[in-house]
Design a protein around this motif. Structure first.
Motif, short mmCIF file in Angstrom:
data_model
loop_
_atom_site.label_atom_id
_atom_site.label_comp_id
_atom_site.label_asym_id
_atom_site.label_seq_id
_atom_site.Cartn_x
_atom_site.Cartn_y
_atom_site.Cartn_z
N UNK A 256 28.03 -1.07 33.64
CA UNK A 256 27.07 -1.67 32.72
C UNK A 256 27.52 -1.49 31.27
N UNK A 257 28.06 -0.32 30.96
CA UNK A 257 28.54 -0.06 29.61
C UNK A 257 29.67 -1.02 29.25
N UNK A 258 30.56 -1.27 30.19
CA UNK A 258 31.66 -2.20 29.95
C UNK A 258 31.13 -3.59 29.65
N UNK A 259 30.12 -4.01 30.38
CA UNK A 259 29.51 -5.33 30.13
C UNK A 259 28.91 -5.38 28.73
N UNK A 260 28.20 -4.32 28.34
CA UNK A 260 27.60 -4.29 27.01
C UNK A 260 28.63 -4.35 25.90
N UNK A 261 29.72 -3.61 26.08
CA UNK A 261 30.78 -3.61 25.06
C UNK A 261 31.51 -4.95 25.03
N UNK A 262 31.79 -5.51 26.22
CA UNK A 262 32.46 -6.81 26.28
C UNK A 262 31.60 -7.90 25.65
N UNK A 263 30.28 -7.80 25.86
CA UNK A 263 29.37 -8.80 25.28
C UNK A 263 29.43 -8.79 23.76
N UNK A 264 29.54 -7.62 23.18
CA UNK A 264 29.64 -7.54 21.71
C UNK A 264 30.92 -8.21 21.22
N UNK B 53 24.94 -11.27 20.67
CA UNK B 53 25.79 -10.52 21.61
C UNK B 53 25.06 -9.38 22.30
N UNK B 54 24.11 -8.76 21.60
CA UNK B 54 23.34 -7.67 22.20
C UNK B 54 22.46 -8.19 23.33
N UNK B 55 21.81 -9.33 23.09
CA UNK B 55 20.98 -9.96 24.13
C UNK B 55 21.83 -10.36 25.32
N UNK B 56 23.03 -10.84 25.06
CA UNK B 56 23.93 -11.23 26.16
C UNK B 56 24.26 -10.03 27.04
N UNK B 57 24.53 -8.89 26.42
CA UNK B 57 24.80 -7.68 27.19
C UNK B 57 23.60 -7.25 28.01
N UNK B 58 22.40 -7.33 27.42
CA UNK B 58 21.18 -6.94 28.14
C UNK B 58 20.91 -7.86 29.32
N UNK B 59 21.16 -9.15 29.15
CA UNK B 59 20.92 -10.12 30.22
C UNK B 59 21.91 -9.95 31.36
N UNK B 60 23.16 -9.69 31.03
CA UNK B 60 24.21 -9.63 32.05
C UNK B 60 24.29 -8.27 32.75
N UNK B 61 23.82 -7.21 32.09
CA UNK B 61 23.95 -5.86 32.65
C UNK B 61 23.38 -5.73 34.07
N UNK B 62 22.17 -6.27 34.35
CA UNK B 62 21.65 -6.13 35.72
C UNK B 62 22.52 -6.80 36.78
N UNK B 63 23.23 -7.87 36.41
CA UNK B 63 24.13 -8.49 37.37
C UNK B 63 25.21 -7.50 37.81
N UNK B 64 25.66 -6.68 36.83
CA UNK B 64 26.70 -5.70 37.14
C UNK B 64 26.14 -4.50 37.87
N UNK C 190 27.11 0.89 19.99
CA UNK C 190 28.02 1.94 19.54
C UNK C 190 29.41 1.38 19.29
N UNK C 191 29.83 0.40 20.11
CA UNK C 191 31.15 -0.19 19.93
C UNK C 191 31.24 -0.98 18.63
N UNK C 192 30.17 -1.70 18.29
CA UNK C 192 30.19 -2.48 17.05
C UNK C 192 29.97 -1.61 15.82
#
Length: 338
Positions: free
Chosen positions: A202-210, A252-263, A179-181
């Protein structure tokens, strides 16, 4: 009727109401509520009462509601009298119906104001009168149920993320990042849904990843200026390139998906609604994370890894693989950011 509406600048379309209006709603929010939050945070950390008072005033419902009304009217190219009167429509809608109520009230009141504008000899009275009355009616009867629906949906998202932090963390991060992109406002969506807690984290991580992801993988095409424009500005600059070559959206989308569970699972990195939809834009997502969790070295390290280093490294490695395969070519992510 169609010719009349075109003459009045009323374009009933998904683009006008769900892209343009939401995007300008986000600008209104940024110019009032979010700046107020930042000012208040600085005031709290520096013990400056004037800054705290300033921030609290900017965060008042009537203030950000009025800012939404003016921003939407301006975005829909309303005449001056409608823009000024839309301040009331947005403020009243926010008072009774929250952010969703403000959006709907301002949107409908603006369109009716545009229709009546300059159609009579008493335009200076009738145009703002119509805009205010329609805003009052919509804010009273339509705003509250719409706001209840949006906040209810947000509560379901927050609850589901708490119950299933791994799966929902990934889903929220991916959807909010996209949505951010995309040419819509992730901030407006997060705010209307009232996303908070680990869902917002998690949303912040996804947006930051983009943002950081695109800034990193497009560096060879755009240089330092392009990296800054995307990294702390917006990844929306890549929309035209994504349309031409959708595969560039994967790193960038994959990066957000990978990092989200850490958050959401291991670090339980929480945030609030304003921070959820901003990513690294103006570093608002990071400031709001500190506002939510407090200032500490643990939080700072989590932000550094999940919002900056992680997205950059993962996006770079995936993009490098794609380049070696020939799936991404030089110039595919060239932007005009000046």
């Amino acid at each position: 009727m169609r010719r009349f509406l075109e003459r009045k600048g009323v374009h009933i379309s998904v683009h006008a109401y769900f892209i343009t209006a939401l995007s300008y709603m986000a600008l209104g929010l940024f110019s009032s509520l979010i700046i107020g939050l930042i000012i208040e945070t600085i005031g709290n950390q520096t013990n400056l009462d004037h800054l705290k008072e300033m921030g609290e005033f900017a965060m008042d419902t009537k203030i950000w509601g009025g800012a939404i009304g003016v921003a939407i009217a301006y975005g829909l190219k309303a005449p001056p009298l409608v823009i000024f009167a839309a301040l009331f429509s947005g403020a009243f809608g926010a008072e009774l119906g929250g952010p969703a109520g403000s959006y709907v009230s301002a949107l409908i009141a603006t369109e009716f104001g545009k229709i009546i504008s300059k159609e009579t000899k008493i335009d200076i009275i009738l145009t703002p009168f119509t805009t205010i009355v329609i805003g009052f009616i919509v804010g009273s009867f339509i705003g509250p149920p719409i706001n209840s629906f949006m906040t209810g949906l947000g509560e379901i998202i927050n609850w589901a993320t708490f119950q299933q932090p791994f799966i929902m963390g990934v889903i929220v991060a991916v959807l909010m990042g996209l949505a951010l992109t995309a040419p819509i406002s992730s901030l407006a969506i997060a705010f209307m849904l009232s996303i908070d807690g680990i869902a917002a984290g998690a949303a912040t991580v996804g947006c930051a990843a983009q943002m950081i992801g695109f800034a990193t993988i497009s560096y060879r095409d755009n240089g330092i200026g392009g990296a800054i424009a995307q990294g702390i500005g917006t990844s929306m600059l890549q929309v035209a390139n994504v349309v031409r070559k959708p595969i560039i959206l994967i790193p960038p989308t994959a990066a957000g998906a990978i990092l989200a569970p850490f958050a959401s699972v291991w670090l339980q990195l929480e945030n609030n609604a304003p921070g959820a939809g901003m990513g690294t834009s103006g570093l608002v997502g990071q400031i709001m994370t500190f506002e939510t969790l407090g200032f500490s070295m643990e939080v700072a390290l989590a932000i550094l890894f999940l919002h900056f280093i992680g997205p950059a490294v993962i996006s770079f490695l995936i993009a490098l693989w794609f380049r070696n395969k020939g799936w991404i070519q030089p110039g595919d992510m060239k932007i005009d950011y000046e």
